[in-house]
Design a protein around this motif. Structure first.
Motif, PDB file in Angstrom:
ATOM      1  N   ARG A   1       0.846  -1.201   0.000  1.00  0.00           N
ATOM      2  CA  ARG A   1       0.000   0.000   0.000  1.00  0.00           C
ATOM      3  C   ARG A   1       0.869   1.234   0.000  1.00  0.00           C
ATOM      4  NH1 ARG A   1      -5.148  -0.572   3.387  1.00  0.00           N
ATOM      5  NH2 ARG A   1      -5.597  -2.735   2.999  1.00  0.00           N
ATOM      6  N   VAL A   2       0.398   2.264  -0.642  1.00  0.00           N
ATOM      7  CA  VAL A   2       1.108   3.546  -0.575  1.00  0.00           C
ATOM      8  C   VAL A   2       0.141   4.596  -0.034  1.00  0.00           C
ATOM      9  CG1 VAL A   2       2.212   5.377  -1.928  1.00  0.00           C
ATOM     10  CG2 VAL A   2       2.697   2.994  -2.465  1.00  0.00           C
ATOM     11  N   HIS A   3       0.572   5.299   1.004  1.00  0.00           N
ATOM     12  CA  HIS A   3      -0.217   6.409   1.541  1.00  0.00           C
ATOM     13  C   HIS A   3       0.212   7.676   0.820  1.00  0.00           C
ATOM     14  CE1 HIS A   3      -0.923   3.449   4.666  1.00  0.00           C
ATOM     15  NE2 HIS A   3      -1.977   4.170   5.006  1.00  0.00           N
ATOM     16  N   LEU A   4      -0.721   8.339   0.172  1.00  0.00           N
ATOM     17  CA  LEU A   4      -0.369   9.526  -0.616  1.00  0.00           C
ATOM     18  C   LEU A   4      -0.506  10.786   0.237  1.00  0.00           C
ATOM     19  CD1 LEU A   4      -2.089   8.720  -4.038  1.00  0.00           C
ATOM     20  CD2 LEU A   4       0.306   8.405  -3.396  1.00  0.00           C
ATOM     21  N   GLU A   5       0.544  11.116   0.932  1.00  0.00           N
ATOM     22  CA  GLU A   5       0.529  12.350   1.716  1.00  0.00           C
ATOM     23  C   GLU A   5       0.820  13.496   0.746  1.00  0.00           C
ATOM     24  OE1 GLU A   5       2.911  11.767   5.315  1.00  0.00           O
ATOM     25  OE2 GLU A   5       1.013  11.114   6.183  1.00  0.00           O
ATOM     26  N   MET A   6       0.019  14.526   0.795  1.00  0.00           N
ATOM     27  CA  MET A   6       0.114  15.588  -0.219  1.00  0.00           C
ATOM     28  C   MET A   6      -0.003  16.962   0.424  1.00  0.00           C
ATOM     29  SD  MET A   6      -2.398  13.573  -2.899  1.00  0.00           S
ATOM     30  CE  MET A   6      -2.684  14.855  -4.086  1.00  0.00           C
ATOM     31  N   GLU A   7       0.557  17.937  -0.272  1.00  0.00           N
ATOM     32  CA  GLU A   7       0.431  19.335   0.161  1.00  0.00           C
ATOM     33  C   GLU A   7      -0.726  19.974  -0.602  1.00  0.00           C
ATOM     34  OE1 GLU A   7       2.222  20.593   2.569  1.00  0.00           O
ATOM     35  OE2 GLU A   7       3.513  18.832   2.703  1.00  0.00           O
ATOM     36  N   LYS A   8      -1.197  21.089  -0.086  1.00  0.00           N
ATOM     37  CA  LYS A   8      -2.246  21.863  -0.760  1.00  0.00           C
ATOM     38  C   LYS A   8      -1.842  22.121  -2.223  1.00  0.00           C
ATOM     39  CE  LYS A   8      -4.686  26.265  -0.016  1.00  0.00           C
ATOM     40  NZ  LYS A   8      -4.805  27.414   0.898  1.00  0.00           N
ATOM     41  N   GLY A   9      -2.697  21.776  -3.154  1.00  0.00           N
ATOM     42  CA  GLY A   9      -2.410  22.030  -4.574  1.00  0.00           C
ATOM     43  C   GLY A   9      -1.790  20.847  -5.300  1.00  0.00           C
ATOM     44  N   ASP A  10      -1.247  19.886  -4.553  1.00  0.00           N
ATOM     45  CA  ASP A  10      -0.724  18.674  -5.203  1.00  0.00           C
ATOM     46  C   ASP A  10      -1.899  17.898  -5.803  1.00  0.00           C
ATOM     47  OD1 ASP A  10       1.666  19.456  -4.137  1.00  0.00           O
ATOM     48  OD2 ASP A  10       1.871  17.766  -2.746  1.00  0.00           O
ATOM     49  N   THR A  11      -1.629  17.251  -6.930  1.00  0.00           N
ATOM     50  CA  THR A  11      -2.719  16.549  -7.626  1.00  0.00           C
ATOM     51  C   THR A  11      -2.270  15.157  -8.021  1.00  0.00           C
ATOM     52  OG1 THR A  11      -3.533  18.651  -8.484  1.00  0.00           O
ATOM     53  CG2 THR A  11      -4.263  16.674  -9.640  1.00  0.00           C
ATOM     54  N   VAL A  12      -3.127  14.174  -7.731  1.00  0.00           N
ATOM     55  CA  VAL A  12      -2.811  12.823  -8.177  1.00  0.00           C
ATOM     56  C   VAL A  12      -3.779  12.454  -9.298  1.00  0.00           C
ATOM     57  CG1 VAL A  12      -4.214  11.746  -6.319  1.00  0.00           C
ATOM     58  CG2 VAL A  12      -2.439  10.422  -7.453  1.00  0.00           C
ATOM     59  N   PHE A  13      -3.232  11.839 -10.340  1.00  0.00           N
ATOM     60  CA  PHE A  13      -4.040  11.327 -11.450  1.00  0.00           C
ATOM     61  C   PHE A  13      -4.021   9.808 -11.323  1.00  0.00           C
ATOM     62  CE2 PHE A  13      -2.463  15.429 -12.707  1.00  0.00           C
ATOM     63  CZ  PHE A  13      -3.557  16.020 -13.332  1.00  0.00           C
ATOM     64  N   PHE A  14      -5.193   9.198 -11.353  1.00  0.00           N
ATOM     65  CA  PHE A  14      -5.159   7.732 -11.220  1.00  0.00           C
ATOM     66  C   PHE A  14      -6.198   7.034 -12.094  1.00  0.00           C
ATOM     67  CE2 PHE A  14      -7.673   9.229  -7.569  1.00  0.00           C
ATOM     68  CZ  PHE A  14      -8.765   8.380  -7.556  1.00  0.00           C
ATOM     69  N   HIS A  15      -5.883   5.792 -12.391  1.00  0.00           N
ATOM     70  CA  HIS A  15      -6.667   4.935 -13.287  1.00  0.00           C
ATOM     71  C   HIS A  15      -7.904   4.414 -12.539  1.00  0.00           C
ATOM     72  CE1 HIS A  15      -7.547   1.280 -15.630  1.00  0.00           C
ATOM     73  NE2 HIS A  15      -6.866   1.832 -16.627  1.00  0.00           N
ATOM     74  N   PRO A  16      -9.043   4.235 -13.243  1.00  0.00           N
ATOM     75  CA  PRO A  16     -10.277   3.854 -12.534  1.00  0.00           C
ATOM     76  C   PRO A  16     -10.306   2.417 -12.007  1.00  0.00           C
ATOM     77  CG  PRO A  16     -10.660   3.870 -14.884  1.00  0.00           C
ATOM     78  CD  PRO A  16      -9.280   4.437 -14.679  1.00  0.00           C
ATOM     79  N   ILE A  17      -9.299   1.615 -12.384  1.00  0.00           N
ATOM     80  CA  ILE A  17      -9.265   0.253 -11.813  1.00  0.00           C
ATOM     81  C   ILE A  17      -8.292   0.185 -10.632  1.00  0.00           C
ATOM     82  CG2 ILE A  17      -8.745  -2.189 -12.359  1.00  0.00           C
ATOM     83  CD1 ILE A  17     -10.008  -1.884 -15.010  1.00  0.00           C
ATOM     84  N   LEU A  18      -7.557   1.240 -10.429  1.00  0.00           N
ATOM     85  CA  LEU A  18      -6.622   1.269  -9.288  1.00  0.00           C
ATOM     86  C   LEU A  18      -7.412   1.115  -7.986  1.00  0.00           C
ATOM     87  CD1 LEU A  18      -3.521   1.959  -8.639  1.00  0.00           C
ATOM     88  CD2 LEU A  18      -4.451   4.134  -7.835  1.00  0.00           C
ATOM     89  N   ILE A  19      -7.037   0.147  -7.182  1.00  0.00           N
ATOM     90  CA  ILE A  19      -7.718  -0.036  -5.881  1.00  0.00           C
ATOM     91  C   ILE A  19      -7.206   1.043  -4.931  1.00  0.00           C
ATOM     92  CG2 ILE A  19      -8.087  -1.589  -3.932  1.00  0.00           C
ATOM     93  CD1 ILE A  19      -7.811  -3.951  -5.872  1.00  0.00           C
ATOM     94  N   HIS A  20      -8.149   1.788  -4.361  1.00  0.00           N
ATOM     95  CA  HIS A  20      -7.767   2.882  -3.459  1.00  0.00           C
ATOM     96  C   HIS A  20      -8.889   3.142  -2.458  1.00  0.00           C
ATOM     97  CE1 HIS A  20     -10.383   4.848  -6.323  1.00  0.00           C
ATOM     98  NE2 HIS A  20     -10.532   5.844  -5.450  1.00  0.00           N
ATOM     99  N   GLY A  21      -8.574   3.883  -1.456  1.00  0.00           N
ATOM    100  CA  GLY A  21      -9.569   4.273  -0.455  1.00  0.00           C
ATOM    101  C   GLY A  21      -8.955   5.385   0.368  1.00  0.00           C
TER     102      GLY A  21
END
Ligand SMILES: CCCC(=O)SCCNC(=O)CCNC(=O)[C@H](O)C(C)(C)COP(=O)(O)OP(=O)(O)OC[C@H]1O[C@@H](n2cnc3c(N)ncnc32)[C@H](O)[C@@H]1OP(=O)(O)O
Ligand SMILES: O=C(O)CCC(=O)C(=O)O
Length: 352
Positions: free
Chosen positions: A240-260
């Motif tokens: 698992r990867v925890h996506l810690e982000m700053e204000k304005g950071d943007t993640v683009f991800f695929h619709p089959i990527l398992i996430h929560g």
């Protein structure tokens, strides 16, 4: 750019072209040879570096730092507050409260609202979907003709102790009756610093290469939010990867990527804004007999209860002109109003 990256770019350009020259065996060869596959999930638009393309191909997501300005985010936040205070009324907007809040005490204004969906009729929030710097990245996954399909502003509340602020692990494609999946992408922008403490996104890298899996309500003691289905039978040992982000950071991800996303263990509300985009070549599918049948049934039931809509799918199409999206070869942007309560198609034609 380094020489190695330069070389990689040339190689990738070759692989991307239909009919690219591939190494072939002669009868004399007896060594095994790994044929590189053409890239499947990304297009070469001169924006992503070769390393970034490979990362998305392998992981199913890519995080871009500092993509949305502080000023824009503050404007989205102010508009969110206006909507919560009912100073503006937005047609078609779905306002959601966390199940723990909805079923307990009264919470005033924006504190009661855990999510807005389908804000395409709010010009201020919809600016997010048309930000050129976002669309330039989206184009790398959808190609140049982009539709904005589904919008959300998520205001993850401080957990009231029942862990209902969690979003179970899922694949977004479960909610989308259109294909192909590889031409769909989500942009999710942190509206403030997001950390494990306030419930950042958690992703399973590489899971986008699998299939759409069965989803249903997780059996959580404290209850679960309406239509928050979780994926069944995924490998719990998958990294698992925890996506810690700053204000304005943007993640683009695929619709089959398992996430929560995890529980918000802070007293503040964790805000993010997102849009799912798809290629204008995407088409609707009939989900009958598929794993998506359960969510479709819920949608129909809710639509019937709330709006008296019968079981047939309703598409209402509206066309507006104007708008010009710079840098991209847009022929149109459609906004598909596939929400959990209705399936109405709104089309916005943005002319070049
Ligand atoms: C790519 C997409 C990924 C995802 O977003 S996954 C999540 C998808 N789920 C959603 O988006 C849910 C969207 N929300 C909604 O549709 C509505 O907010 C929702 C939950 C139906 C409630 O809408 P309304 O009927 O207008 O609200 P209401 O306040 O009058 O409540 C009606 C009944 O629903 C209950 N309720 C409200 N919020 C809830 C919640 N979060 N979870 C479970 N139940 C909830 C509420 O208690 C009430 O129940 P009752 O009728 O009094 O028994
Ligand atoms: O923002 C979050 O907490 C989760 C969002 C998400 O996974 C989704 O809506 O698909």
């Amino acid at each position: 750019m380094s020489r190695a990256a330069d070389r990689l770019r040339v190689v990738l350009n070759h692989l991307d072209r239909p009919g690219a020259v591939r190494a072939s065996f002669t009868s004399g060869q007896n060594v095994s040879y790994h044929h590189p596959q053409a890239l499947r999930y990304t297009f070469d638009t001169d924006l992503l570096s070769p390393e970034q393309r490979i990362a998305y191909e392998e992981d199913g997501f890519i995080l871009i730092k500092n993509l949305v300005s502080e000023e824009d985010i503050d404007r989205f936040r102010a508009e969110f507050e206006r909507i919560c205070k009912r100073e503006v009324k937005v047609p078609g907007l779905v306002v959601m409260r966390d199940v723990a809040i909805a079923r307990s005490e009264f919470m005033p204004d924006q504190k009661a609202v855990s999510k807005l969906q389908d804000f395409q009729e709010d010009p201020e929030l919809f600016r997010y979907c048309a930000l050129p710097q976002i669309l330039k990245y989206v184009e790398c996954f959808t190609g140049p003709n982009i539709m904005a399909m589904h919008t959300m502003l998520i205001n993850k509340p401080p957990d009231a102790g029942k862990k209902t602020s969690r979003h179970p692990m899922h694949q977004d494609l479960h909610y989308f009756p259109f294909r192909p999946a590889d031409r769909i992408v989500c942009a999710w922008t942190a509206m403030e610093r997001v950390t494990r403490q306030n419930g950042c996104l958690v992703v399973l890298p590489g899971s986008h290469r699998g299939a759409l899996l069965e989803h249903d309500y997780p059996e959580w003691e404290g209850g679960v939010n309406k239509m928050y289905h979780g994926v069944r039978n995924y490998d719990p040992t998958h990294p698992r990867v925890h996506l810690e982000m700053e204000k304005g950071d943007t993640v683009f991800f695929h619709p089959i990527l398992i996430h929560g996303s995890g529980m918000n263990q802070t007293p503040g509300f964790r805000k993010a804004i997102s849009c799912h985009y798809a290629s204008a070549d995407c088409y609707y599918i009939d989900v009958q007999g598929t794993t998506q049948e359960n969510i479709a049934k819920e949608v129909h039931e809710l639509a019937e209860k709330k709006y008296g809509v019968d079981d047939s799918v309703t598409f209402a199409v509206r066309k507006t002109t104007g708008g010009h999206v710079r840098h991209l070869n847009f022929s149109c942007v459609f906004i598909v109003f596939f929400t959990v309560v209705r399936r109405i198609v709104y089309m916005y034609y943005l002319e070049q």
